[in-house]
Design an enzyme around this catalytic site. Structure first.
Site, PDB file in Angstrom:
ATOM      1  N   HIS A   1      -4.205  -2.214  -4.608  1.00  0.00           N
ATOM      2  CA  HIS A   1      -5.741  -2.082  -4.036  1.00  0.00           C
ATOM      3  C   HIS A   1      -5.781  -1.862  -5.717  1.00  0.00           C
ATOM      4  CE1 HIS A   1      -4.140  -2.423   0.304  1.00  0.00           C
ATOM      5  NE2 HIS A   1      -4.146  -0.925  -0.182  1.00  0.00           N
TER       6      HIS A   1
ATOM      7  N   SER B   1       0.840  -1.534  -0.010  1.00  0.00           N
ATOM      8  CA  SER B   1       0.208   0.160  -0.498  1.00  0.00           C
ATOM      9  C   SER B   1       0.933   1.230   0.142  1.00  0.00           C
ATOM     10  CB  SER B   1      -0.734  -0.008   0.883  1.00  0.00           C
ATOM     11  OG  SER B   1      -2.128   0.957   0.980  1.00  0.00           O
TER      12      SER B   1
END
Length: 243
Positions: free
Chosen positions: A164, A129
């Site tokens: 993501h 992330s």
């Protein structure tokens, strides 16, 4: 003369903080430069959340490595000791959270400069992330609330990164729009479950713990839109788990 190692960066779409099978973390450790690597977890993007560091230590202490955690919000090292500590690591593993906050805190403490030196010396830099975003020239982030582009990063990996890609609503169209408009340079979209190793800025291995998950090269098509190019991927599995 000693050969200069090609810089290596790994983008992770999972790991100890999201998965219970350990596949991506085992794959990552397999690319360390020594058999028992020193692995430093850097949870800056989460504000050094104690539970995050505890999960890392619980996951990596049983493995063939020497895990440690670097806290910058409760800093224990002076500048010289901080540099020595980071340069002694074989793997630097950066956690998720706020990409914008991570970059600001690292720059305030000089961590960005030290990590560039570590990369040049052969350390494997990686993260999930925000910990994947930070290495690129720009990224797709929710650091400011709504999903947006952040044309700022360490620039150790050419182009941009979007984490993501299939795991959060709005990621795919928003990142494609940023690349199409030029707000972000062409880059890499990482689906959840994927691990991608880059050497010298180029992807050399892409793996996944989840069937169908991919890494995409996303580029402007020259007509006001963006195009995705999926890369070949290898499925990870435990030795006794059928594919």
């Amino acid at each position: 003369m000693t050969a200069v190692p090609a810089p290596r960066i790994a983008l992770l779409g999972g790991g100890f903080s999201t998965d219970d099978d350990g596949l991506l973390d085992d794959w990552l450790l397999g690319h360390a430069r020594v058999a028992r690597p020193r692995v430093c977890f850097v949870p800056t993007a989460s504000g050094d959340a104690p539970g995050y560091a505890d999960r890392f230590l619980a996951a990596f202490r049983p493995r063939a490595c020497e895990p440690a955690v670097l806290s910058l919000f409760h800093r224990e090292h002076d500048d010289r000791a901080l540099r020595a500590f980071l340069l002694a690591q074989d793997v630097v593993y950066v956690g998720g959270g706020s990409t914008a906050n991570l970059l600001a805190v690292w720059r305030a403490h000089g961590v960005d400069r030290i990590l560039r030196e570590a990369l040049d010396r052969g350390a494997l830099l990686c993260g999930i992330s925000a910990g994947a975003n930070c290495w690129a020239e720009g990224s797709h982030t929710d650091s400011f609330g709504p999903l947006t582009h952040l044309p700022d990063g360490l620039g150790m990996l050419p182009g941009s990164v979007c984490p993501h890609y299939d795991g959060e609503p709005g990621r795919r169209p928003s990142y494609r729009a940023a690349v199409a408009s030029g707000d972000l340079p062409a880059g890499w979209a990482v689906e959840d479950g994927v691990g991608a190793l880059f050497t010298g800025g180029r992807p050399v291995e892409v793996v996944t713990r989840r069937a169908g998950a991919r890494l995409y090269r996303v580029e402007p098509d020259g007509r006001g839109a963006a195009v995705e190019h999926p890369l070949p991927v290898r499925r990870l599995a435990h030795p006794r788990t059928p594919l």
